[in-house]
Design an enzyme around this catalytic site. Structure first.
Site, PDB file in Angstrom:
ATOM      1  N   GLY A 133       2.673   2.264  10.775  1.00  0.00           N
ATOM      2  CA  GLY A 133       3.589   3.385  10.585  1.00  0.00           C
ATOM      3  C   GLY A 133       4.329   3.794  11.848  1.00  0.00           C
ATOM      4  N   HIS A 174      -9.450   0.786   5.447  1.00  0.00           N
ATOM      5  CA  HIS A 174      -8.147   1.022   6.086  1.00  0.00           C
ATOM      6  C   HIS A 174      -8.355   1.963   7.275  1.00  0.00           C
ATOM      7  CE1 HIS A 174      -4.081   2.423   6.793  1.00  0.00           C
ATOM      8  NE2 HIS A 174      -3.665   1.349   6.155  1.00  0.00           N
ATOM      9  N   GLU A 190      -6.813   4.438   8.269  1.00  0.00           N
ATOM     10  CA  GLU A 190      -6.682   5.873   7.947  1.00  0.00           C
ATOM     11  C   GLU A 190      -7.974   6.403   7.336  1.00  0.00           C
ATOM     12  OE1 GLU A 190      -3.001   5.483   5.747  1.00  0.00           O
ATOM     13  OE2 GLU A 190      -2.024   4.938   7.617  1.00  0.00           O
ATOM     14  N   ASN A 206       0.863  -1.188   0.000  1.00  0.00           N
ATOM     15  CA  ASN A 206       0.000   0.000   0.000  1.00  0.00           C
ATOM     16  C   ASN A 206       0.898   1.236   0.000  1.00  0.00           C
ATOM     17  OD1 ASN A 206      -1.787   2.059   0.572  1.00  0.00           O
ATOM     18  ND2 ASN A 206      -2.312   1.326   2.634  1.00  0.00           N
ATOM     19  N   TRP A 207       1.013   1.861  -1.157  1.00  0.00           N
ATOM     20  CA  TRP A 207       1.934   2.997  -1.297  1.00  0.00           C
ATOM     21  C   TRP A 207       1.389   4.264  -0.640  1.00  0.00           C
ATOM     22  CZ3 TRP A 207       3.746   2.649  -7.172  1.00  0.00           C
ATOM     23  CH2 TRP A 207       4.359   1.408  -7.375  1.00  0.00           C
ATOM     24  N   LYS A 208       0.122   4.254  -0.258  1.00  0.00           N
ATOM     25  CA  LYS A 208      -0.528   5.440   0.338  1.00  0.00           C
ATOM     26  C   LYS A 208      -0.306   6.661  -0.560  1.00  0.00           C
ATOM     27  CE  LYS A 208      -0.212   3.228   4.805  1.00  0.00           C
ATOM     28  NZ  LYS A 208      -0.101   3.324   6.248  1.00  0.00           N
ATOM     29  N   GLY A 222       2.901  -1.126   4.313  1.00  0.00           N
ATOM     30  CA  GLY A 222       2.911   0.305   4.004  1.00  0.00           C
ATOM     31  C   GLY A 222       4.327   0.761   3.701  1.00  0.00           C
ATOM     32  N   GLY A 223       4.973   1.381   4.695  1.00  0.00           N
ATOM     33  CA  GLY A 223       6.290   1.990   4.518  1.00  0.00           C
ATOM     34  C   GLY A 223       7.305   1.124   3.779  1.00  0.00           C
ATOM     35  N   GLU A 279      -4.942  -5.213  10.906  1.00  0.00           N
ATOM     36  CA  GLU A 279      -3.940  -4.164  11.066  1.00  0.00           C
ATOM     37  C   GLU A 279      -4.173  -3.414  12.376  1.00  0.00           C
ATOM     38  OE1 GLU A 279      -2.176  -2.905   7.063  1.00  0.00           O
ATOM     39  OE2 GLU A 279      -3.990  -1.734   7.327  1.00  0.00           O
ATOM     40  N   SER A 316       3.716  -2.119  10.367  1.00  0.00           N
ATOM     41  CA  SER A 316       5.172  -2.157  10.509  1.00  0.00           C
ATOM     42  C   SER A 316       5.766  -3.526  10.176  1.00  0.00           C
ATOM     43  CB  SER A 316       5.591  -1.700  11.913  1.00  0.00           C
ATOM     44  OG  SER A 316       5.200  -0.348  12.119  1.00  0.00           O
TER      45      SER A 316
HETATM   46  P1  PGA Z   1       2.989   0.288   7.700  1.00  0.00           P
HETATM   47  O1  PGA Z   1       1.503   0.449   7.109  1.00  0.00           O
HETATM   48  O2  PGA Z   1       3.543  -0.976   7.097  1.00  0.00           O
HETATM   49  O3  PGA Z   1       3.729   1.505   7.231  1.00  0.00           O
HETATM   50  O4  PGA Z   1       2.866   0.183   9.163  1.00  0.00           O
HETATM   51  C1  PGA Z   1       0.663  -0.650   6.955  1.00  0.00           C
HETATM   52  C2  PGA Z   1      -0.658  -0.210   6.382  1.00  0.00           C
HETATM   53  O5  PGA Z   1      -1.137   0.870   6.716  1.00  0.00           O
HETATM   54  O6  PGA Z   1      -1.270  -0.950   5.581  1.00  0.00           O
END
Ligand code: PGA
Length: 254
Positions: A177, A99, A101, A9-11, A237-238, A171, A216
């Site tokens: 993050g 998600h 967010e 997930n590149w956000k 994510g990251g 998650e 993470s």
């Molecule tokens: P993260 O994000 O790996 O940066 O913790 C995961 C996600 O939000 O899907």
């Protein structure tokens, strides 16, 4: 056989040229790999890059694309929205729904998520439906009930006939993050509970649904997480923003 998936997930990151470069590097790396038929990598770029990234990844059978969100409306006068049908027509096969967010920053509630899930599956997409508790809920001990309620909203929307279009991602919000990962034992406790809940709804068909871990997850901890029963891969994510890291995480699938 149940799919094993590593989804990146590149956000809201990368310029167009950076996105092209990342997708091209990952495609090249993965095209050399012979992997079991049930292993799959998914790139989930921002909307404007989806068509191009889908074209880049198309030749690699075990590499697909997805979107980070879709509209809860089918079509029409909804300025700024992107429909599930549009996403599918760009060559994507997945969409992330719910998600944390989106739930917290954009106030998406269960009802909205259910509309999105319906439209996404009707458009032929597979939904990566996210669930997870906040730090307060984890510390206060209510996390099981919180996740149960979120999963219930999902499973009551997806009928048994459509179950091949469902992936669940656990998650924990406190791990997203933050650099803090759930331990394999913490993750497995929740994954087992989700599997149990899926079984109540779908009986033996529940075992088809992949349950991914996210929060993470990186090249160093992916292997210990993916070696646990019922952790069928990760939503990253990251660490998905660097080709080498993403490929290393994919290589950690068991
Ligand atoms: P993260 O994000 O790996 O940066 O913790 C995961 C996600 O939000 O899907």
């Amino acid at each position: 056989m149940r799919k094993k998936i590593v989804a990146g997930n590149w956000k809201m990151n990368k310029s167009f040229s950076e996105a092209v470069s990342l997708a091209t590097t990952i495609s090249k790396e993965l095209s050399h790999k012979i992997v079991p038929a049930h292993f799959e990598a998914v790139l989930i770029p921002p909307f404007p890059f989806l068509r191009t990234v889908s074209e880049i990844t198309f030749p690699v059978a075990h590499l697909n694309t997805g979107a980070q969100n879709c509209s809860s409306e089918k079509a029409g006068a909804f300025t700024g929205e992107v429909s599930a049908e549009m996403i599918a027509s760009c060559g994507a096969s997945y969409v992330i729904i719910g998600h944390s967010e989106r739930r917290t920053l954009f106030a998406e509630n269960g009802e909205v998520l259910q509309k999105k899930i319906d439209l996404a599956i009707d458009s032929g997409l597979t939904v990566i439906a996210c669930v997870g508790e906040s730090l307060k809920e984890r510390k206060g001990g209510s996390y099981s009930e919180v996740i149960y309620k979120q999963v219930q909203e999902i499973v009551t929307t997806v009928s048994i006939e459509k179950i091949s279009h469902l992936v669940i991602a656990y998650e924990p919000v406190w791990a997203i993050g933050t650099g803090e990962t759930a331990t394999p034992d913490q993750a497995v406790e929740v994954h087992n509970a989700i599997r149990q809940q899926l079984t109540e709804q779908y009986m033996e068909h529940a075992f088809q649904v992949p349950i991914l871990y996210g929060g993470s997850c990186n090249a160093s901890n992916a292997e210990s997480l993916f070696s646990m029963p019922d952790i069928d891969g990760g939503l990253i994510g990251g660490a998905s923003l660097k080709a080498q890291d993403f490929v290393a995480i994919f290589d950690s699938l068991k």
